[in-house]
Design a protein around this motif. Sequence first.
Motif, PDB file in Angstrom:
ATOM      1  N   ILE A 245       0.843  -1.201   0.000  1.00 45.42           N
ATOM      2  CA  ILE A 245       0.000   0.000   0.000  1.00 45.42           C
ATOM      3  C   ILE A 245       0.876   1.249   0.000  1.00 45.42           C
ATOM      4  O   ILE A 245       0.662   2.192  -0.776  1.00 45.42           O
ATOM      5  CB  ILE A 245      -0.932   0.003   1.226  1.00 45.42           C
ATOM      6  N   GLY A 246       1.890   1.257   0.875  1.00 46.56           N
ATOM      7  CA  GLY A 246       2.771   2.414   0.949  1.00 46.56           C
ATOM      8  C   GLY A 246       3.493   2.685  -0.358  1.00 46.56           C
ATOM      9  O   GLY A 246       3.526   3.832  -0.840  1.00 46.56           O
ATOM     10  N   VAL A 247       4.064   1.637  -0.950  1.00 43.71           N
ATOM     11  CA  VAL A 247       4.794   1.804  -2.215  1.00 43.71           C
ATOM     12  C   VAL A 247       3.844   2.232  -3.333  1.00 43.71           C
ATOM     13  O   VAL A 247       4.176   3.107  -4.148  1.00 43.71           O
ATOM     14  CB  VAL A 247       5.530   0.504  -2.585  1.00 43.71           C
ATOM     15  N   GLY A 248       2.665   1.636  -3.374  1.00 53.26           N
ATOM     16  CA  GLY A 248       1.706   2.002  -4.409  1.00 53.26           C
ATOM     17  C   GLY A 248       1.296   3.462  -4.335  1.00 53.26           C
ATOM     18  O   GLY A 248       1.202   4.141  -5.358  1.00 53.26           O
ATOM     19  N   VAL A 249       1.094   3.966  -3.128  1.00 56.10           N
ATOM     20  CA  VAL A 249       0.703   5.367  -2.965  1.00 56.10           C
ATOM     21  C   VAL A 249       1.836   6.297  -3.381  1.00 56.10           C
ATOM     22  O   VAL A 249       1.620   7.308  -4.065  1.00 56.10           O
ATOM     23  CB  VAL A 249       0.271   5.640  -1.510  1.00 56.10           C
ATOM     24  N   THR A 250       3.075   5.971  -3.003  1.00 57.49           N
ATOM     25  CA  THR A 250       4.202   6.839  -3.368  1.00 57.49           C
ATOM     26  C   THR A 250       4.441   6.828  -4.885  1.00 57.49           C
ATOM     27  O   THR A 250       4.751   7.878  -5.467  1.00 57.49           O
ATOM     28  CB  THR A 250       5.493   6.412  -2.656  1.00 57.49           C
ATOM     29  N   VAL A 251       4.292   5.674  -5.503  1.00 59.93           N
ATOM     30  CA  VAL A 251       4.480   5.591  -6.961  1.00 59.93           C
ATOM     31  C   VAL A 251       3.418   6.418  -7.685  1.00 59.93           C
ATOM     32  O   VAL A 251       3.712   7.137  -8.641  1.00 59.93           O
ATOM     33  CB  VAL A 251       4.447   4.127  -7.426  1.00 59.93           C
ATOM     34  N   SER A 252       2.188   6.340  -7.221  1.00 57.12           N
ATOM     35  CA  SER A 252       1.121   7.099  -7.874  1.00 57.12           C
ATOM     36  C   SER A 252       1.285   8.595  -7.657  1.00 57.12           C
ATOM     37  O   SER A 252       0.902   9.395  -8.517  1.00 57.12           O
ATOM     38  CB  SER A 252      -0.241   6.647  -7.343  1.00 57.12           C
ATOM     39  N   ALA A 253       1.873   9.004  -6.529  1.00 56.00           N
ATOM     40  CA  ALA A 253       1.996  10.429  -6.220  1.00 56.00           C
ATOM     41  C   ALA A 253       3.239  11.053  -6.827  1.00 56.00           C
ATOM     42  O   ALA A 253       3.207  12.215  -7.249  1.00 56.00           O
ATOM     43  CB  ALA A 253       2.010  10.638  -4.701  1.00 56.00           C
ATOM     44  N   ALA A 254       4.346  10.304  -6.867  1.00 56.39           N
ATOM     45  CA  ALA A 254       5.628  10.910  -7.258  1.00 56.39           C
ATOM     46  C   ALA A 254       6.376  10.118  -8.310  1.00 56.39           C
ATOM     47  O   ALA A 254       7.508  10.477  -8.642  1.00 56.39           O
ATOM     48  CB  ALA A 254       6.516  11.087  -6.030  1.00 56.39           C
ATOM     49  N   GLY A 255       5.799   9.059  -8.835  1.00 56.03           N
ATOM     50  CA  GLY A 255       6.511   8.263  -9.817  1.00 56.03           C
ATOM     51  C   GLY A 255       7.469   7.277  -9.182  1.00 56.03           C
ATOM     52  O   GLY A 255       7.392   6.974  -7.992  1.00 56.03           O
ATOM     53  N   LEU A 256       8.404   6.811  -9.977  1.00 51.54           N
ATOM     54  CA  LEU A 256       9.313   5.749  -9.560  1.00 51.54           C
ATOM     55  C   LEU A 256      10.572   6.369  -8.943  1.00 51.54           C
ATOM     56  O   LEU A 256      11.399   6.941  -9.642  1.00 51.54           O
ATOM     57  CB  LEU A 256       9.681   4.882 -10.762  1.00 51.54           C
ATOM     58  N   ILE A 257      10.714   6.246  -7.634  1.00 51.13           N
ATOM     59  CA  ILE A 257      11.869   6.767  -6.901  1.00 51.13           C
ATOM     60  C   ILE A 257      12.510   5.583  -6.175  1.00 51.13           C
ATOM     61  O   ILE A 257      11.933   5.024  -5.243  1.00 51.13           O
ATOM     62  CB  ILE A 257      11.472   7.863  -5.909  1.00 51.13           C
ATOM     63  N   GLY A 258      13.697   5.194  -6.623  1.00 53.94           N
ATOM     64  CA  GLY A 258      14.324   3.996  -6.087  1.00 53.94           C
ATOM     65  C   GLY A 258      15.391   4.271  -5.041  1.00 53.94           C
ATOM     66  O   GLY A 258      15.856   5.396  -4.872  1.00 53.94           O
ATOM     67  N   PHE A 259      15.761   3.201  -4.347  1.00 52.70           N
ATOM     68  CA  PHE A 259      16.920   3.120  -3.460  1.00 52.70           C
ATOM     69  C   PHE A 259      16.760   3.838  -2.123  1.00 52.70           C
ATOM     70  O   PHE A 259      17.619   3.690  -1.256  1.00 52.70           O
ATOM     71  CB  PHE A 259      18.194   3.630  -4.150  1.00 52.70           C
ATOM     72  N   VAL A 260      15.698   4.627  -1.917  1.00 52.59           N
ATOM     73  CA  VAL A 260      15.515   5.268  -0.614  1.00 52.59           C
ATOM     74  C   VAL A 260      15.294   4.204   0.461  1.00 52.59           C
ATOM     75  O   VAL A 260      15.887   4.252   1.548  1.00 52.59           O
ATOM     76  CB  VAL A 260      14.339   6.261  -0.652  1.00 52.59           C
ATOM     77  N   GLY A 261      14.456   3.217   0.145  1.00 51.73           N
ATOM     78  CA  GLY A 261      14.187   2.153   1.102  1.00 51.73           C
ATOM     79  C   GLY A 261      15.346   1.201   1.303  1.00 51.73           C
ATOM     80  O   GLY A 261      15.326   0.389   2.230  1.00 51.73           O
ATOM     81  N   LEU A 262      16.369   1.288   0.459  1.00 50.30           N
ATOM     82  CA  LEU A 262      17.558   0.446   0.621  1.00 50.30           C
ATOM     83  C   LEU A 262      18.609   1.132   1.483  1.00 50.30           C
ATOM     84  O   LEU A 262      19.182   0.525   2.386  1.00 50.30           O
ATOM     85  CB  LEU A 262      18.150   0.114  -0.751  1.00 50.30           C
ATOM     86  N   VAL A 263      18.853   2.408   1.238  1.00 47.95           N
ATOM     87  CA  VAL A 263      19.938   3.127   1.900  1.00 47.95           C
ATOM     88  C   VAL A 263      19.575   3.523   3.318  1.00 47.95           C
ATOM     89  O   VAL A 263      20.363   3.348   4.258  1.00 47.95           O
ATOM     90  CB  VAL A 263      20.329   4.371   1.069  1.00 47.95           C
ATOM     91  N   VAL A 264      18.383   4.068   3.507  1.00 50.94           N
ATOM     92  CA  VAL A 264      18.022   4.683   4.781  1.00 50.94           C
ATOM     93  C   VAL A 264      18.031   3.704   5.954  1.00 50.94           C
ATOM     94  O   VAL A 264      18.554   4.043   7.026  1.00 50.94           O
ATOM     95  CB  VAL A 264      16.652   5.387   4.655  1.00 50.94           C
ATOM     96  N   PRO A 265      17.476   2.475   5.833  1.00 53.56           N
ATOM     97  CA  PRO A 265      17.524   1.577   6.994  1.00 53.56           C
ATOM     98  C   PRO A 265      18.939   1.281   7.482  1.00 53.56           C
ATOM     99  O   PRO A 265      19.153   1.115   8.694  1.00 53.56           O
ATOM    100  CB  PRO A 265      16.838   0.305   6.468  1.00 53.56           C
TER     101      PRO A 265
END
Length: 333
Positions: A245-265
């Motif tokens: 749900i979270g990824v789907g909402v962000t993709v619909s709002a801002a497009g495809l933004i990668g690697f944030v969920g990989l680096v930040v944790p």
Amino acid sequence: MLSMVALLVVLMVSSITVGPMDITFTTSLNALLFPSANTNQPVDLVIHTIRLPRTLLCVLVGAILALCGTVMQGLFRNPLAEPGIIGVSSGASLGAACAIVLFGSSAFIPTWLMSTLLPLCAFVGGALTTVIVYRLGTARHGTSVTIMLLAGIAVSALSGAAIGYLNYAADDQMLRDLTLWSMGSLAGATWHNIALCAVVLVVLLGFFIWRARALNALLLGETEAKYLGIAVQPLKRELILLSAIGVGVTVSAAGLIGFVGLVVPHLGRMLVGPDHRNLIPVSTCLGALLLTVADMVARVAVAPAELPIGIITALVGAPFFLYLLIQQKGSTF
């Protein structure tokens, strides 16, 4: 944590100053704290209709992506797990692309319904991709991260082929929307998207913090978590569904933004350790910080033009992912 929140507030105000129109930090702060009664002033119009919505959306999207990445790494017990790496973002992208091409030209669909269909289709695409990857990577003895990553690559390739066909079938306006959206952009921020992302962030953050102890138990292994009284399979389904749900909402709002969920944790674990009770809120704040900085860089890197924000996050995240792969290789042999 309080210092991070204070830094985020400063960065948000600083982000409002960045753009073609030269606006000082003091002017931005005054406009936010004491909005002018005369809304026809150019500075007020720029701040309240363009830059403030963009900054708020940037903060919310970065926080959601980092939050979902943290949960997925804890769920799969692997530092390489991330919504983009395992194909969730690609599936959500395909769902959103279908909404743009199939429903974007329909005169019978009002604007408000289209703004609802887009995140819904993105969620469905992300959820289906997550279920497929999870099913392929799960066997009797647990989850194989290698198979999961390979399945994510395959699903991403199929989604890319389908999006390519949609690009071929789209008209000029749809093609432009798809191109800008596929590279990630916060320029089209609307208050509807901001409200939707805010609600999703609050719900996800509350639920994930509530399930933080169960995530900590999962770090010991599925068998050990069962002995501690954790219903592992329902927990997995809940976490996967909400992350989709979270990824789907962000993709619909801002497009495809990668690697944030990989680096930040990883940055969060360096600061507060692996305990998800502390890691989840810290990573959420760090995600907002990282994407806000990336958005500011995207606006000034090739001024007066603007880089898609997905390019900036990829330039940071791809080398970091290679570094993680080298680390994993070193620990294997």
